[in-house]
Design a protein around this motif. Structure first.
Motif, PDB file in Angstrom:
ATOM      1  N   PRO A 123      -7.915  33.396 -38.032  1.00  8.79           N
ATOM      2  CA  PRO A 123      -8.150  34.707 -37.807  1.00  8.79           C
ATOM      3  C   PRO A 123      -6.780  35.244 -37.088  1.00  8.79           C
ATOM      4  CG  PRO A 123      -9.243  33.541 -36.014  1.00  8.79           C
ATOM      5  CD  PRO A 123      -9.043  32.522 -37.468  1.00  8.79           C
ATOM      6  N   TYR A 124      -6.061  34.342 -36.748  1.00  6.97           N
ATOM      7  CA  TYR A 124      -4.473  34.763 -36.232  1.00  6.97           C
ATOM      8  C   TYR A 124      -3.071  34.515 -36.985  1.00  6.97           C
ATOM      9  CZ  TYR A 124      -7.420  33.848 -32.019  1.00  6.97           C
ATOM     10  OH  TYR A 124      -8.519  34.219 -31.078  1.00  6.97           O
ATOM     11  N   GLY A 125      -2.722  35.608 -37.196  1.00 10.53           N
ATOM     12  CA  GLY A 125      -1.569  35.643 -38.114  1.00 10.53           C
ATOM     13  C   GLY A 125      -0.275  35.178 -37.201  1.00 10.53           C
ATOM     14  N   PRO A 126       0.867  35.310 -38.140  1.00  8.98           N
ATOM     15  CA  PRO A 126       2.173  34.944 -37.156  1.00  8.98           C
ATOM     16  C   PRO A 126       2.351  35.904 -36.068  1.00  8.98           C
ATOM     17  CG  PRO A 126       2.375  34.656 -39.598  1.00  8.98           C
ATOM     18  CD  PRO A 126       1.101  35.522 -39.657  1.00  8.98           C
ATOM     19  N   ALA A 127       1.910  37.338 -36.193  1.00 11.97           N
ATOM     20  CA  ALA A 127       2.222  38.371 -35.368  1.00 11.97           C
ATOM     21  C   ALA A 127       1.096  38.262 -33.997  1.00 11.97           C
ATOM     22  CB  ALA A 127       1.844  39.587 -35.917  1.00 11.97           C
ATOM     23  N   HIS A 128       0.295  37.319 -34.280  1.00 12.09           N
ATOM     24  CA  HIS A 128      -0.897  37.338 -33.096  1.00 12.09           C
ATOM     25  C   HIS A 128      -0.861  35.745 -32.602  1.00 12.09           C
ATOM     26  CE1 HIS A 128      -2.432  41.080 -34.170  1.00 12.09           C
ATOM     27  NE2 HIS A 128      -2.482  40.698 -35.499  1.00 12.09           N
ATOM     28  N   LYS A 129       0.279  35.055 -32.937  1.00  5.87           N
ATOM     29  CA  LYS A 129       0.496  33.935 -32.296  1.00  5.87           C
ATOM     30  C   LYS A 129       0.330  33.534 -30.794  1.00  5.87           C
ATOM     31  CE  LYS A 129       3.646  29.927 -32.235  1.00  5.87           C
ATOM     32  NZ  LYS A 129       4.815  29.267 -32.889  1.00  5.87           N
ATOM     33  N   GLN A 130       1.003  34.469 -29.923  1.00  4.33           N
ATOM     34  CA  GLN A 130       0.914  34.276 -28.753  1.00  4.33           C
ATOM     35  C   GLN A 130      -0.592  34.682 -28.204  1.00  4.33           C
ATOM     36  OE1 GLN A 130       3.218  33.179 -26.908  1.00  4.33           O
ATOM     37  NE2 GLN A 130       2.026  33.181 -24.838  1.00  4.33           N
ATOM     38  N   ALA A 131      -1.261  35.416 -28.950  1.00  4.33           N
ATOM     39  CA  ALA A 131      -2.542  35.785 -28.319  1.00  4.33           C
ATOM     40  C   ALA A 131      -3.501  34.685 -28.847  1.00  4.33           C
ATOM     41  CB  ALA A 131      -2.908  37.215 -29.130  1.00  4.33           C
ATOM     42  N   ALA A 132      -3.289  33.967 -29.891  1.00  5.67           N
ATOM     43  CA  ALA A 132      -4.052  32.795 -30.104  1.00  5.67           C
ATOM     44  C   ALA A 132      -3.794  31.753 -29.065  1.00  5.67           C
ATOM     45  CB  ALA A 132      -3.555  32.222 -31.445  1.00  5.67           C
ATOM     46  N   ILE A 133      -2.426  31.599 -28.676  1.00  3.57           N
ATOM     47  CA  ILE A 133      -2.263  30.631 -27.488  1.00  3.57           C
ATOM     48  C   ILE A 133      -2.947  30.902 -26.252  1.00  3.57           C
ATOM     49  CG2 ILE A 133      -0.420  29.708 -26.252  1.00  3.57           C
ATOM     50  CD1 ILE A 133       1.683  29.863 -28.634  1.00  3.57           C
ATOM     51  N   GLU A 134      -2.722  32.069 -25.881  1.00  2.00           N
ATOM     52  CA  GLU A 134      -3.738  32.546 -24.508  1.00  2.00           C
ATOM     53  C   GLU A 134      -4.986  32.014 -24.803  1.00  2.00           C
ATOM     54  OE1 GLU A 134      -2.236  33.508 -21.839  1.00  2.00           O
ATOM     55  OE2 GLU A 134      -0.555  32.863 -22.499  1.00  2.00           O
ATOM     56  N   ALA A 135      -5.612  32.829 -25.995  1.00  2.00           N
ATOM     57  CA  ALA A 135      -7.158  32.417 -26.308  1.00  2.00           C
ATOM     58  C   ALA A 135      -7.424  30.910 -26.008  1.00  2.00           C
ATOM     59  CB  ALA A 135      -7.454  33.164 -27.492  1.00  2.00           C
ATOM     60  N   GLY A 136      -6.553  30.173 -26.790  1.00  2.00           N
ATOM     61  CA  GLY A 136      -6.778  28.902 -26.890  1.00  2.00           C
ATOM     62  C   GLY A 136      -6.657  28.173 -25.192  1.00  2.00           C
ATOM     63  N   LYS A 137      -5.851  28.743 -24.624  1.00  2.00           N
ATOM     64  CA  LYS A 137      -5.680  28.309 -23.109  1.00  2.00           C
ATOM     65  C   LYS A 137      -6.949  28.403 -22.547  1.00  2.00           C
ATOM     66  CE  LYS A 137      -3.144  30.552 -20.417  1.00  2.00           C
ATOM     67  NZ  LYS A 137      -1.867  30.798 -19.397  1.00  2.00           N
ATOM     68  N   LYS A 138      -7.663  29.439 -22.610  1.00  2.00           N
ATOM     69  CA  LYS A 138      -8.897  29.559 -21.992  1.00  2.00           C
ATOM     70  C   LYS A 138     -10.062  28.680 -22.267  1.00  2.00           C
ATOM     71  CE  LYS A 138      -7.860  34.570 -21.086  1.00  2.00           C
ATOM     72  NZ  LYS A 138      -8.049  36.101 -21.650  1.00  2.00           N
ATOM     73  N   VAL A 139     -10.155  28.629 -23.795  1.00  2.00           N
ATOM     74  CA  VAL A 139     -11.030  27.676 -24.367  1.00  2.00           C
ATOM     75  C   VAL A 139     -10.728  26.232 -23.948  1.00  2.00           C
ATOM     76  CG1 VAL A 139     -11.799  26.600 -26.499  1.00  2.00           C
ATOM     77  CG2 VAL A 139     -11.259  28.862 -26.415  1.00  2.00           C
ATOM     78  N   TYR A 140      -9.471  25.738 -23.934  1.00  2.00           N
ATOM     79  CA  TYR A 140      -9.283  24.546 -23.401  1.00  2.00           C
ATOM     80  C   TYR A 140      -9.563  24.150 -22.024  1.00  2.00           C
ATOM     81  CZ  TYR A 140      -6.300  20.310 -22.486  1.00  2.00           C
ATOM     82  OH  TYR A 140      -5.787  18.996 -22.229  1.00  2.00           O
ATOM     83  N   HIS A 141      -9.462  25.120 -21.059  1.00  2.00           N
ATOM     84  CA  HIS A 141      -9.452  24.862 -19.846  1.00  2.00           C
ATOM     85  C   HIS A 141     -10.970  25.524 -19.418  1.00  2.00           C
ATOM     86  CE1 HIS A 141      -5.126  24.563 -19.858  1.00  2.00           C
ATOM     87  NE2 HIS A 141      -5.515  23.614 -19.293  1.00  2.00           N
ATOM     88  N   GLY A 142     -11.658  26.279 -20.279  1.00  2.00           N
ATOM     89  CA  GLY A 142     -13.016  27.043 -20.133  1.00  2.00           C
ATOM     90  C   GLY A 142     -13.885  26.231 -20.688  1.00  2.00           C
ATOM     91  N   GLU A 143     -14.364  26.903 -21.845  1.00  2.00           N
ATOM     92  CA  GLU A 143     -15.550  26.527 -22.539  1.00  2.00           C
ATOM     93  C   GLU A 143     -15.647  25.117 -23.127  1.00  2.00           C
ATOM     94  OE1 GLU A 143     -15.057  30.781 -23.779  1.00  2.00           O
ATOM     95  OE2 GLU A 143     -13.886  29.171 -23.100  1.00  2.00           O
ATOM     96  N   ALA A 144     -14.537  24.711 -23.526  1.00  2.00           N
ATOM     97  CA  ALA A 144     -14.431  23.068 -23.952  1.00  2.00           C
ATOM     98  C   ALA A 144     -14.208  22.324 -22.940  1.00  2.00           C
ATOM     99  CB  ALA A 144     -13.246  23.197 -25.122  1.00  2.00           C
ATOM    100  N   ALA A 145     -13.627  22.654 -21.787  1.00  2.00           N
ATOM    101  CA  ALA A 145     -13.276  21.703 -20.826  1.00  2.00           C
ATOM    102  C   ALA A 145     -12.589  20.468 -21.134  1.00  2.00           C
ATOM    103  CB  ALA A 145     -14.505  21.263 -20.109  1.00  2.00           C
ATOM    104  N   CYS A 146     -11.497  20.708 -22.115  1.00  2.00           N
ATOM    105  CA  CYS A 146     -10.507  19.410 -22.766  1.00  2.00           C
ATOM    106  C   CYS A 146      -9.992  18.867 -21.560  1.00  2.00           C
ATOM    107  CB  CYS A 146      -9.758  19.992 -23.720  1.00  2.00           C
ATOM    108  SG  CYS A 146     -10.326  20.984 -25.053  1.00  2.00           S
ATOM    109  N   TRP A 147      -9.687  19.430 -20.464  1.00  2.00           N
ATOM    110  CA  TRP A 147      -8.924  18.824 -19.479  1.00  2.00           C
ATOM    111  C   TRP A 147      -9.769  17.809 -18.650  1.00  2.00           C
ATOM    112  CZ3 TRP A 147     -10.938  19.262 -14.408  1.00  2.00           C
ATOM    113  CH2 TRP A 147     -11.959  20.178 -14.263  1.00  2.00           C
ATOM    114  N   SER A 148     -10.739  17.561 -18.931  1.00  2.00           N
ATOM    115  CA  SER A 148     -11.832  16.701 -18.146  1.00  2.00           C
ATOM    116  C   SER A 148     -11.584  15.270 -18.906  1.00  2.00           C
ATOM    117  CB  SER A 148     -13.397  17.079 -18.287  1.00  2.00           C
ATOM    118  OG  SER A 148     -13.851  17.047 -19.845  1.00  2.00           O
ATOM    119  N   CYS A 149     -10.973  15.344 -19.898  1.00  2.00           N
ATOM    120  CA  CYS A 149     -10.939  13.913 -20.403  1.00  2.00           C
ATOM    121  C   CYS A 149      -9.254  13.667 -20.836  1.00  2.00           C
ATOM    122  CB  CYS A 149     -11.387  13.636 -21.903  1.00  2.00           C
ATOM    123  SG  CYS A 149     -13.305  13.528 -22.119  1.00  2.00           S
ATOM    124  N   HIS A 150      -8.705  14.891 -21.231  1.00  2.00           N
ATOM    125  CA  HIS A 150      -6.865  14.891 -21.465  1.00  2.00           C
ATOM    126  C   HIS A 150      -6.609  15.184 -20.102  1.00  2.00           C
ATOM    127  CE1 HIS A 150      -7.266  14.586 -25.916  1.00  2.00           C
ATOM    128  NE2 HIS A 150      -8.470  15.225 -25.721  1.00  2.00           N
TER     129      HIS A 150
END
Length: 290
Positions: free
Chosen positions: A154-181
């Motif tokens: 859903p993220y084209g080249p023009a929305h790359k930065q928006a994708a990164i910001e959204a992913g940062k929220k998932v990584y540290h929020g819903e998915a809590a990837c930081w609890s292992c990584h």
């Protein structure tokens, strides 16, 4: 005359041994998914395995080859029938084409290099590898996992930065990837994204944590800004790995737990972290976490 007879007998025994070795399989087999494999292909697969794979993975496929002791990352133990990098939900049996990809591309950061094999050779050696875990692979009743389908990004080249910001929220929020990584944002921001108080966040959040595996040794989750991601380089490959998980480890399949859009965002964020490796920007980025 007696010495000649003994010599001829020895040659006959040796030739018989070689013949038996080359024709280890006397019957055809049926593997998961109803795949019928001829004995000639299994015997050829054994020859290929012996030449290319045995020094690391061992005679018995248990990952205890003569070269294994010198390796930081242990070779796969095929006797367990567990594969880390299939393109199915972790824990399900991968398709042959998933294993071909590993043979073709290797695994980054390990001694598993790309192999220049024909498709027929890959087919044969993969079938032979299955014989190390008959309890998992053999029989018409055994099922292959469902192939992970790559949805539209859903993220084209023009929305790359928006994708990164959204992913940062998932990584540290819903998915809590930081609890292992590890976490990649300052404590105040992590507390907000993880819905925690700053006082509850320790320095451990910024360290990778050893995880148990099904092979009896602990696994080190990657620091995405430093380590190689073994089975993925592109955003699309990350989407597959995040959707599938990593078999035999604590890395779960995120398919169905979070939305595809969130998985795509997370893939963009992880790719952003990976691209920091060996760049001047990484030092400034890591300094900003303190």
């Amino acid at each position: 005359m007696k010495r000649t007879w003994l010599t001829l007998t020895s040659i006959f025994v040796l030739l018989s041994f070689v013949s038996c070795s080359e024709n280890h399989f006397r019957e055809d087999k049926v593997f998961a998914g109803g795949l019928y494999v001829k004995k000639v292909d299994l015997n050829k697969g054994k020859q290929i395995y012996t030449e290319f794979c045995m020094p690391c993975h061992g005679v018995d496929g248990d990952g205890k080859g003569v070269a294994a002791k010198a390796m930081k990352v242990p070779p796969r133990d095929f006797t367990a029938g567990v594969f880390k990098f299939g393109e199915v939900v972790a824990g399900e049996l991968p398709h042959d084409k998933h294993l071909y990809k590993i043979l073709e591309k290797g695994l980054h950061g390990t001694a598993m290099l790309p192999w220049d094999l024909t498709e027929q050779q890959m087919y044969q050696v993969v079938q032979y590898i299955k014989t190390f875990a008959p309890q998992v692979w053999e029989g018409k009743d055994k099922k292959l996992g469902e192939q992970i389908v790559v949805s539209k990004n859903p993220y084209g080249p023009a929305h790359k930065q928006a994708a990164i910001e959204a992913g940062k929220k998932v990584y540290h929020g819903e998915a809590a990837c930081w609890s292992c990584h590890k976490a990649y944002v300052p404590k105040a921001e992590l507390a907000k994204l993880a819905d925690m108080s700053v006082s509850d966040i320790t320095d451990d959040a910024y360290q990778i944590k050893l995880q148990e595996t099904e092979w009896g040794f602990k696994n080190i989750p990657p620091d995405f800004t430093w380590h190689s991601v073994r089975s993925a380089e592109t955003v699309e490959e990350l989407f597959v790995r995040l959707s599938a998980g990593v078999g035999g480890t604590a890395m779960p399949s995120w398919k169905g737990t979070i939305t595809d859009e969130q998985i795509w965002a997370l893939s963009h964020y992880v790719k952003y972290l990976m691209d920091l490796k060996d760049t001047p920007e990484r030092k400034a980025f890591m300094k900003g976490l303190k």
